[in-house]
Enzyme design. Structure first.
Site, mmCIF file in Angstrom:
data_model
loop_
_atom_site.group_PDB
_atom_site.id
_atom_site.type_symbol
_atom_site.label_atom_id
_atom_site.label_comp_id
_atom_site.label_asym_id
_atom_site.label_seq_id
_atom_site.Cartn_x
_atom_site.Cartn_y
_atom_site.Cartn_z
ATOM 1 N N GLY A 54 60.452 36.364 -38.039
ATOM 2 C CA GLY A 54 61.522 36.272 -39.038
ATOM 3 C C GLY A 54 60.980 35.513 -40.225
ATOM 4 O O GLY A 54 59.951 34.841 -40.114
ATOM 5 N N CYS A 81 55.942 34.830 -33.166
ATOM 6 C CA CYS A 81 55.984 34.125 -34.448
ATOM 7 C C CYS A 81 57.280 33.307 -34.593
ATOM 8 O O CYS A 81 57.462 32.341 -33.858
ATOM 9 C CB CYS A 81 55.781 35.119 -35.592
ATOM 10 S SG CYS A 81 55.390 34.298 -37.129
ATOM 11 N N TYR A 82 58.198 33.703 -35.445
ATOM 12 C CA TYR A 82 59.450 32.953 -35.553
ATOM 13 C C TYR A 82 60.149 32.910 -34.189
ATOM 14 O O TYR A 82 60.754 31.898 -33.800
ATOM 15 C CB TYR A 82 60.366 33.606 -36.595
ATOM 16 C CG TYR A 82 61.728 32.947 -36.701
ATOM 17 C CD1 TYR A 82 61.890 31.812 -37.483
ATOM 18 C CD2 TYR A 82 62.825 33.438 -35.990
ATOM 19 C CE1 TYR A 82 63.118 31.181 -37.566
ATOM 20 C CE2 TYR A 82 64.055 32.821 -36.059
ATOM 21 C CZ TYR A 82 64.206 31.693 -36.856
ATOM 22 O OH TYR A 82 65.425 31.074 -36.927
ATOM 23 N N HIS A 168 50.719 37.712 -34.111
ATOM 24 C CA HIS A 168 51.403 39.011 -34.009
ATOM 25 C C HIS A 168 50.607 40.002 -33.149
ATOM 26 O O HIS A 168 49.686 40.654 -33.646
ATOM 27 C CB HIS A 168 51.598 39.599 -35.410
ATOM 28 C CG HIS A 168 52.643 38.880 -36.189
ATOM 29 N ND1 HIS A 168 53.977 39.220 -36.136
ATOM 30 C CD2 HIS A 168 52.562 37.815 -37.006
ATOM 31 C CE1 HIS A 168 54.670 38.402 -36.900
ATOM 32 N NE2 HIS A 168 53.842 37.528 -37.446
ATOM 33 N N GLU A 170 51.529 42.793 -32.171
ATOM 34 C CA GLU A 170 51.888 44.181 -32.483
ATOM 35 C C GLU A 170 51.036 44.799 -33.586
ATOM 36 O O GLU A 170 51.021 46.008 -33.760
ATOM 37 C CB GLU A 170 53.379 44.274 -32.855
ATOM 38 C CG GLU A 170 53.779 43.652 -34.184
ATOM 39 C CD GLU A 170 53.982 42.136 -34.140
ATOM 40 O OE1 GLU A 170 53.503 41.497 -33.181
ATOM 41 O OE2 GLU A 170 54.604 41.602 -35.069
ATOM 42 N N SER A 222 67.948 70.142 -45.298
ATOM 43 C CA SER A 222 67.112 70.507 -46.443
ATOM 44 C C SER A 222 65.947 71.386 -46.013
ATOM 45 O O SER A 222 65.301 72.008 -46.834
ATOM 46 C CB SER A 222 66.566 69.236 -47.093
ATOM 47 O OG SER A 222 65.650 68.613 -46.198
ATOM 48 N N GLY A 223 65.693 71.402 -44.693
ATOM 49 C CA GLY A 223 64.499 72.102 -44.223
ATOM 50 C C GLY A 223 63.318 71.145 -44.126
ATOM 51 O O GLY A 223 62.256 71.503 -43.650
ATOM 52 N N GLY A 224 63.495 69.907 -44.593
ATOM 53 C CA GLY A 224 62.461 68.882 -44.420
ATOM 54 C C GLY A 224 62.404 68.469 -42.951
ATOM 55 O O GLY A 224 63.299 68.809 -42.170
ATOM 56 N N VAL A 225 61.366 67.751 -42.585
ATOM 57 C CA VAL A 225 61.148 67.390 -41.173
ATOM 58 C C VAL A 225 62.360 66.643 -40.604
ATOM 59 O O VAL A 225 62.894 67.004 -39.551
ATOM 60 C CB VAL A 225 59.924 66.449 -41.021
ATOM 61 C CG1 VAL A 225 59.634 66.183 -39.562
ATOM 62 C CG2 VAL A 225 58.715 66.988 -41.738
ATOM 63 N N ASP A 226 62.795 65.617 -41.319
ATOM 64 C CA ASP A 226 63.786 64.706 -40.736
ATOM 65 C C ASP A 226 65.148 65.375 -40.536
ATOM 66 O O ASP A 226 65.735 65.275 -39.458
ATOM 67 C CB ASP A 226 63.943 63.458 -41.622
ATOM 68 C CG ASP A 226 62.604 62.819 -41.925
ATOM 69 O OD1 ASP A 226 61.668 63.043 -41.138
ATOM 70 O OD2 ASP A 226 62.485 62.123 -42.943
ATOM 71 N N SER A 227 65.629 66.062 -41.558
ATOM 72 C CA SER A 227 66.953 66.668 -41.383
ATOM 73 C C SER A 227 66.887 67.809 -40.371
ATOM 74 O O SER A 227 67.837 68.047 -39.625
ATOM 75 C CB SER A 227 67.549 67.128 -42.717
ATOM 76 O OG SER A 227 66.803 68.169 -43.280
ATOM 77 N N SER A 228 65.744 68.510 -40.309
ATOM 78 C CA SER A 228 65.629 69.614 -39.336
ATOM 79 C C SER A 228 65.666 69.078 -37.907
ATOM 80 O O SER A 228 66.375 69.613 -37.046
ATOM 81 C CB SER A 228 64.301 70.361 -39.529
ATOM 82 O OG SER A 228 64.207 70.864 -40.823
ATOM 83 N N LYS A 366 57.631 58.398 -38.725
ATOM 84 C CA LYS A 366 57.482 59.826 -39.048
ATOM 85 C C LYS A 366 56.725 60.601 -37.959
ATOM 86 O O LYS A 366 57.139 61.684 -37.564
ATOM 87 C CB LYS A 366 56.724 59.944 -40.377
ATOM 88 C CG LYS A 366 56.784 61.325 -40.984
ATOM 89 C CD LYS A 366 58.069 61.466 -41.743
ATOM 90 C CE LYS A 366 58.168 62.736 -42.517
ATOM 91 N NZ LYS A 366 59.385 62.719 -43.348
#
Ligand code: XMP
Length: 510
Positions: A54, A81-82, A168, A170, A222-228, A366
């Site tokens: 944080g 960390c925090y 960290h 990660e 939209s046909g983009g990756v995310d909305s599809s 992504k």
């Protein structure tokens, strides 16, 4: 399915922690510290809890604190960390700040024997980012790692299975970060490694089956990756109660509108409405050449068309969006739902109220979204597609847009894309397209003088699109693309290749 809770205190790598846990094939859920109570944690049956980093100091009155009861649940805890300092604070240890106690970046780490450090070299490199440090560990804890400046780089209360690391694990710069998280999640928490993308799909579908039962949901596809991916996933949960609206503004790439319709309506049988608004957008854009004005007109018109369709459907309860984790970060967490609804669908009218917003991909990166898409059987041309701007080809036809210019651009762009693919250059060409410059140039074809448009090819190599270099496309490929465009696309007399990096250039020309 075993799962880990990532209790979010506002650090910058929080999603990365969840991702690293998921890479161990264990499901991780991120919850903001102020949105989940200890009672909820008990009910959910988590196998382990990770306190994230944080931005604050534990003594700052505005810093995030948490009910100390969480350390008595007999669930293993790892503070990072925090989160590490918070454990020390909650357990009455001492956190101090001294001149010179800050550590940033690569730091030498020395560890002692601990279950947390199995398989970790005694001396290694870790990634630090802190000002305060733990100067006294709480009762029952012992120090298990140090750095040259930090007397307590890690601590443990083995009996109660509570651990803290100042660094960290990660981030990839921590040499044994993966092993440390593995030790916590698998050895200390005892999680079974049975989580796969299939499990994400299954649990998400189950969740929305319950949460959205009997609700009418709207999604702008939209046909983009995310909305599809979001659409196909939600369709599995609620079927025809999901209303997908695809606005074809005529500024898409060659045949793209048909491809979206064919794939999602015919093949996936989504409840999809395609709105053919090509003429409408062209009319609005007639005579406009200023880039920002084009963007504004398209954004506004998109909202209008979308709103009309939504009203036709009527009685919608929920808005679904393909927001992914990087969008959440960009928009700022708490505000993200609101900001994204504007960003994704171009700004929803204020009187179009939804009971809620659902974002099934909100926790994913992504590449994880692409994996979900592949698992759902969405074809590669959607799942692996390069980014495409909302205003589409409008910002790639320089100056005033006409139907004729759009057609020329679509044809030239298709040739460039075909050749990149054919020559296997997608790994260096992260985004590639043609631009119809407003310039005309003289040429000669056969015996005749021509006077046609100059097409510019743009291709960039980049990880994040914030900075980019032009892609080193071999000359012979460029030559083939040029030859094909001049020969196959009427109205083009010259092809040039854009070698500007970003900065100083941008990816798009407008
Ligand atoms: P620039 O041109 O800013 O582009 O270097 C960076 C990335 O953003 C995309 N881009 C847009 N996306 N609406 C969008 O949805 C826009 O107005 C827009 N402008 C640029 C661009 O394609 C690249 O991936």
């Amino acid at each position: 399915m075993d799962k880990i809770l990532v209790l979010d205190f506002g650090g910058q790598y929080n999603q990365l922690i969840a991702r690293r846990v998921r890479e161990q094939h264990v499901y991780a859920e991120i919850k903001a510290y102020n949105r989940v109570r200890v009672d909820d944690i008990k009910k959910e049956g988590y196998r382990g809890i990770i306190f994230t980093g944080g931005p604050n100091s534990v003594y700052d009155p505005s810093s995030p604190h948490y009910d100390a009861e969480v350390l008595n649940l007999k669930i293993p805890v790892l503070g990072i960390c925090y989160g590490d300092q918070l454990i020390a604070y909650m357990k009455n240890g001492k956190v101090s700040s001294a001149e010179n106690s800050s550590e940033y970046g690569r730091t030498d780490l020395t560890v002692t024997e601990s279950e947390l450090f199995e398989g970790v070299a005694k001396e290694s490199v870790c990634w630090m980012s802190h000002n305060d440090y733990i100067s006294e560990v709480p009762n029952g804890f012992r120090i298990i790692a140090t750095t040259p400046k930090c007397p307590c780089a890690a601590m443990e209360d083995k009996q109660n299975r509570i651990y803290g690391v100042q660094f960290h694990p990660e981030v990839t710069h921590t040499q044994f970060g993966k092993e440390i998280l593995h030790n916590f999640v698998i050895k200390i928490c005892g999680c079974k490694q049975d989580w796969r993308m299939d499990s994400f799909i299954e649990s998400t579908v189950e969740r929305y089956k319950k949460e959205l039962a009997g609700k009418k949901v709207l999604l702008a596809l939209s046909g983009g990756v995310d909305s599809s991916v979001a659409a196909v996933l939600l369709d599995k949960a609620i079927g025809h109660n999901l209303h997908c609206v695809f606005v074809d503004h005529g500024l898409l790439r060659k045949n793209e509108g048909d491809l979206v319709e064919k794939t999602f309506k015919d093949r996936f049988r989504l409840n999809l409405i395609r709105v053919n608004a090509q003429e409408r957008f062209l009319n609005k854009l007639a005579g406009v050449s200023e880039p920002e004005q084009k963007r504004k007109i398209i954004g506004e018109e998109f909202v209008r068309v979308f709103e009309e369709e939504a009203r036709k459907i009527g009685n919608l309860d929920v808005l679904a969006q393909g927001t992914i984790y990087p969008d959440v970060v960009e928009s700022g967490k708490e505000e993200s739902a609101v900001i994204k609804s504007h960003h994704n669908v171009g700004g929803l009218p204020e009187d179009m109220l939804f009971e809620s917003v659902v974002e099934p991909l909100r926790d994913l990166f992504k590449d994880e979204v692409r994996e979900v898409g592949r698992t759902l059987g969405i074809p590669a041309e959607f799942v692996d597609r390069q980014p495409f701007p909302g205003p589409g080809l409008a910002i790639r036809v320089i100056g005033e847009i006409t139907q004729e210019k759009l057609e020329i651009l679509k044809d030239a762009d298709l040739i460039f894309r075909e050749e990149i693919k054919k020559n296997g250059l997608e790994s260096i060409a992260n985004q590639y397209f043609a631009v119809l410059t407003g310039v005309r140039a003289v040429g000669v074809m056969g015996d005749a003088r021509t006077y046609g448009y100059v097409v510019a090819l743009r291709s960039v190599t980049t990880d994040d699109f914030m900075t980019a270099e032009f892609s080193r496309i071999p000359y012979d490929v460029l030559e083939t693309v040029c030859g094909r465009i001049i020969n196959e696309v009427a109205g083009v007399s010259r092809v040039v290749y854009d070698i500007t990096s970003k900065p100083p250039g941008t990816v798009e020309w407008e």
